[in-house]
Design an enzyme around this catalytic site. Structure first.
Site, mmCIF file in Angstrom:
data_model
loop_
_atom_site.group_PDB
_atom_site.id
_atom_site.type_symbol
_atom_site.label_atom_id
_atom_site.label_comp_id
_atom_site.label_asym_id
_atom_site.label_seq_id
_atom_site.Cartn_x
_atom_site.Cartn_y
_atom_site.Cartn_z
ATOM 1 N N GLN A 1 0.867 -1.176 0.000
ATOM 2 C CA GLN A 1 0.000 0.000 0.000
ATOM 3 C C GLN A 1 0.909 1.233 0.000
ATOM 4 O O GLN A 1 1.401 1.671 1.042
ATOM 5 C CB GLN A 1 -0.905 -0.013 1.232
ATOM 6 C CG GLN A 1 -1.677 -1.326 1.418
ATOM 7 C CD GLN A 1 -2.773 -1.505 0.387
ATOM 8 O OE1 GLN A 1 -3.768 -0.774 0.373
ATOM 9 N NE2 GLN A 1 -2.605 -2.497 -0.483
ATOM 10 N N ALA B 1 -11.677 2.375 4.693
ATOM 11 C CA ALA B 1 -10.717 1.508 4.007
ATOM 12 C C ALA B 1 -9.932 2.281 2.941
ATOM 13 O O ALA B 1 -10.163 3.470 2.698
ATOM 14 C CB ALA B 1 -11.449 0.322 3.376
ATOM 15 N N HIS B 2 -9.014 1.547 2.282
ATOM 16 C CA HIS B 2 -8.108 2.195 1.327
ATOM 17 C C HIS B 2 -8.847 2.750 0.114
ATOM 18 O O HIS B 2 -9.823 2.194 -0.353
ATOM 19 C CB HIS B 2 -6.994 1.232 0.883
ATOM 20 C CG HIS B 2 -7.475 -0.057 0.304
ATOM 21 N ND1 HIS B 2 -6.636 -1.088 0.004
ATOM 22 C CD2 HIS B 2 -8.711 -0.492 -0.037
ATOM 23 C CE1 HIS B 2 -7.321 -2.096 -0.492
ATOM 24 N NE2 HIS B 2 -8.580 -1.753 -0.534
ATOM 25 N N ASN B 3 -8.346 3.903 -0.337
ATOM 26 C CA ASN B 3 -8.845 4.586 -1.533
ATOM 27 C C ASN B 3 -10.272 5.091 -1.419
ATOM 28 O O ASN B 3 -10.896 5.445 -2.425
ATOM 29 C CB ASN B 3 -8.713 3.698 -2.775
ATOM 30 C CG ASN B 3 -7.264 3.418 -3.145
ATOM 31 O OD1 ASN B 3 -6.706 2.406 -2.734
ATOM 32 N ND2 ASN B 3 -6.656 4.321 -3.901
#
Length: 352
Positions: free
Chosen positions: A198, A239-241
């Protein structure tokens, strides 16, 4: 410090009913009022306390009509809840702010600390970190390498901001929240799961507040965003993005899966879950424990239930759902009656 009802009314643009020279020096809930305190009435549920409270001043809405004598001085305002918020903010600003860098804090030689900051004992400031003016960083907070923090921020104890993440101005991070931990990215292989690096960051814009023990994951690439004015409660997972839109608010235990885009001025009740890669439009309001399983691109709607549907439809469905046992019993009885009628009809036909 003491303030009169007249001074308070001038500050919040209200009108006084009663003694304009009545003085207060503290705040109290209307049901726990004491002499010298100011209270407010915004929820009709607390109306009976207006007539019994010992508070000296009470803020009420302009359209509220009293039904009994009130002993307190009243200050009428368009919105009592907003007015008390302004007064509480003024009270908070009047408190003396801590300043100075404690000798027990660690600050890397390449870090830059702005003017009038407070860095508490055992805070850790990594390489190339920049901290803006008037920012307060409390014990055991950690800013990893290359983090940037704006002006007038408050970073409470045990907050961790991972490398390269960006924090705007007037941001509040409550104890235990984690900004920039790895997103949950793993690729299945024949030997298990291989971690996907990441390499992105988290960007938190101005005037954001993030509650205790909440987690904002760094993006796989690019940035996870919490836009200006957003407010996140305790135990929220982003969460991511993900992109959380401007002035969106989330109650405790909301979870947002990866790559979801959320619009402006949305509201999510406690324990709402939002699936990954969804697009949520502006002003989507979601009741507690709703499960949003797909995009709501249009926006300007209120949803409830799991899977989430229009709140009015959910309310009608709930009425049916709670009556299902009785409906099931009735259906079984009717089925038996229909079978009996069929048998009787067949017998009559045979008799003919």
């Amino acid at each position: 410090m003491e303030f009169t009802a007249k001074q308070i009314a001038e500050f919040i643009q209200g009108t006084v009913e009663g003694d304009a020279n009545a003085k207060v020096h503290t705040f109290a809930k209307i049901e726990e009022g004491i002499p010298g305190a100011i209270s407010f009435l915004a929820n009709p549920q607390y109306t009976p306390y207006l007539y019994t409270t010992q508070s000296t001043i009470v803020l009420i809405n302009n359209d509220f009509k009293t039904e009994q004598p009130v002993h307190a001085t009243l200050v009428r305002v368009p919105n009592a809840y907003e007015a008390i918020a302004k007064l509480l903010a003024l009270y908070e600003m009047s408190k003396p702010q801590k300043k100075g860098i404690d000798s027990l804090a660690y600050i890397a030689p390449t870090a830059h600390i702005g003017k009038d900051c407070y860095i508490a004992p055992f805070a850790y400031i990594g390489e190339n970190v920049t901290v803006g003016d008037n920012t307060q960083i409390y014990p055991h907070a950690v800013l990893y390498d290359n983090v940037s923090v704006g002006n007038d921020c408050i970073i409470y104890s045990n907050v961790s901001v991972y490398h390269n993440c960006k924090i705007g101005n007037q941001v509040i991070l409550h104890s235990g929240c984690v900004i920039g931990a790895d997103g949950f990215g793993f690729a299945p292989t024949t030997d298990g799961y291989e971690k996907i690096p990441q390499i992105g960051i988290v960007t938190i814009e101005d005037h954001v507040e993030i509650g205790a023990n909440s987690c904002i994951d760094r993006s796989t690439m690019g940035s996870t965003y919490v836009r200006q004015g957003a407010k996140l409660d305790n135990l929220v997972q982003i969460a991511h993005n993900v992109e959380v839109g401007e002035y969106t608010v989330m109650s405790a235990q909301v979870g947002v899966a990866g790559s979801t885009k959320i619009g402006q001025w949305c509201m999510f009740g406690g324990q709402v879950g939002i699936c990954g890669h969804a697009v949520i439009g502006d002003k989507v309001h979601s009741g507690a424990q709703a499960g949003i399983a797909g995009s709501i691109r249009k926006g300007h709607v209120t949803v409830q239930g799991s899977p989430a549907i229009d709140a009015k439809k959910f309310a009608r469905s709930s009425v049916v759902y709670k009556n299902l046992p009785e409906m099931y019993t009735t259906l079984n009885r009717m089925s038996k009656e229909i079978e009996e009628l069929k048998k009787q009809i067949n017998l009559n036909k045979q008799g003919c």
